[in-house]
Motif scaffolding. Structure first.
Motif, PDB file in Angstrom:
ATOM      1  N   VAL A  27      66.747  28.930  32.083  1.00  0.00           N
ATOM      2  CA  VAL A  27      65.544  28.326  32.662  1.00  0.00           C
ATOM      3  C   VAL A  27      65.082  29.122  33.879  1.00  0.00           C
ATOM      4  O   VAL A  27      63.882  29.392  34.045  1.00  0.00           O
ATOM      5  N   LEU A  28      66.024  29.509  34.739  1.00  0.00           N
ATOM      6  CA  LEU A  28      65.660  30.302  35.914  1.00  0.00           C
ATOM      7  C   LEU A  28      65.069  31.652  35.509  1.00  0.00           C
ATOM      8  O   LEU A  28      64.089  32.114  36.104  1.00  0.00           O
ATOM      9  N   LEU A  29      65.660  32.279  34.508  1.00  0.00           N
ATOM     10  CA  LEU A  29      65.130  33.570  34.049  1.00  0.00           C
ATOM     11  C   LEU A  29      63.729  33.410  33.473  1.00  0.00           C
ATOM     12  O   LEU A  29      62.864  34.269  33.673  1.00  0.00           O
ATOM     13  N   TYR A  30      63.494  32.302  32.758  1.00  0.00           N
ATOM     14  CA  TYR A  30      62.143  32.036  32.249  1.00  0.00           C
ATOM     15  C   TYR A  30      61.156  31.876  33.409  1.00  0.00           C
ATOM     16  O   TYR A  30      60.049  32.431  33.376  1.00  0.00           O
ATOM     17  N   ALA A  31      61.541  31.105  34.440  1.00  0.00           N
ATOM     18  CA  ALA A  31      60.665  30.902  35.598  1.00  0.00           C
ATOM     19  C   ALA A  31      60.364  32.227  36.288  1.00  0.00           C
ATOM     20  O   ALA A  31      59.221  32.479  36.700  1.00  0.00           O
ATOM     21  N   LEU A  32      61.371  33.070  36.396  1.00  0.00           N
ATOM     22  CA  LEU A  32      61.165  34.370  37.033  1.00  0.00           C
ATOM     23  C   LEU A  32      60.257  35.258  36.192  1.00  0.00           C
ATOM     24  O   LEU A  32      59.362  35.922  36.711  1.00  0.00           O
TER      25      LEU A  32
END
Length: 162
Positions: A27-32
């Motif tokens: 999820v964090l990688l998607y947000a980034l």
């Protein structure tokens, strides 16, 4: 030696143990990735989210490396100790990074900075995922306990035969 490696059971249990952290890392990688063309005040929030992703990546990688480093037993190799120390240090860093994130969030203007929503979600979810990962790793270690006991008994039997 009882086991030459960790085996598929311990790898599966290890992946399940860090499951919450793996999902949150994705999820964090998607947000980034979806906000990689940031400008202005979003740069500091994007950097903070990137730091969170790095911390969770180290935690996931460390736990998975620990699982595949050796067969489960009641002894710790120097690699396992080093990985455990690294995971502990990233947990301490995450605590300080959360405090820094609170300041970053409070200084950001919500109308101008589009990453404030992601930052607020990460500020709330990071500690929850960290706690869930600790709990699932404890459960995973309890699931590996019979295997560790069996490997220890077999290793001691091999030592007596020699």
């Amino acid at each position: 030696m009882a086991g030459d490696g960790p085996g598929p059971y311990s790898i599966c249990v290890g992946v399940c143990g860090v499951g919450p952290a793996i999902i949150w890392l994705c999820v964090l990688l998607y947000a980034l990735w979806s906000n990689h063309k940031v400008t202005g005040c979003n740069v500091s929030l994007w950097s903070w989210l990137g730091g969170c992703a790095v911390v969770f990546g180290i935690k996931v990688g460390g736990h998975l490396l620990k699982m595949v480093s050796d067969a489960p037993d009641f002894s710790a190799s120097s690699l396992e100790v080093c990985l455990s120390c690294t995971i502990f240090c990233t947990g301490c860093f995450l605590l300080a990074w959360e405090i820094y994130g609170i300041f970053q969030y409070s200084y950001a203007d919500g109308e101008i900075c589009t990453l404030t929503t992601w930052t607020l979600v990460a500020l709330i979810v990071n500690p929850i995922v960290g706690l869930m990962t600790i709990i699932t790793m404890i459960v995973a270690q309890m699931a590996l306990l019979p295997s560790a006991l069996l490997n220890t008994v077999q290793d001691s039997g091999d030592d007596e035969e020699e």
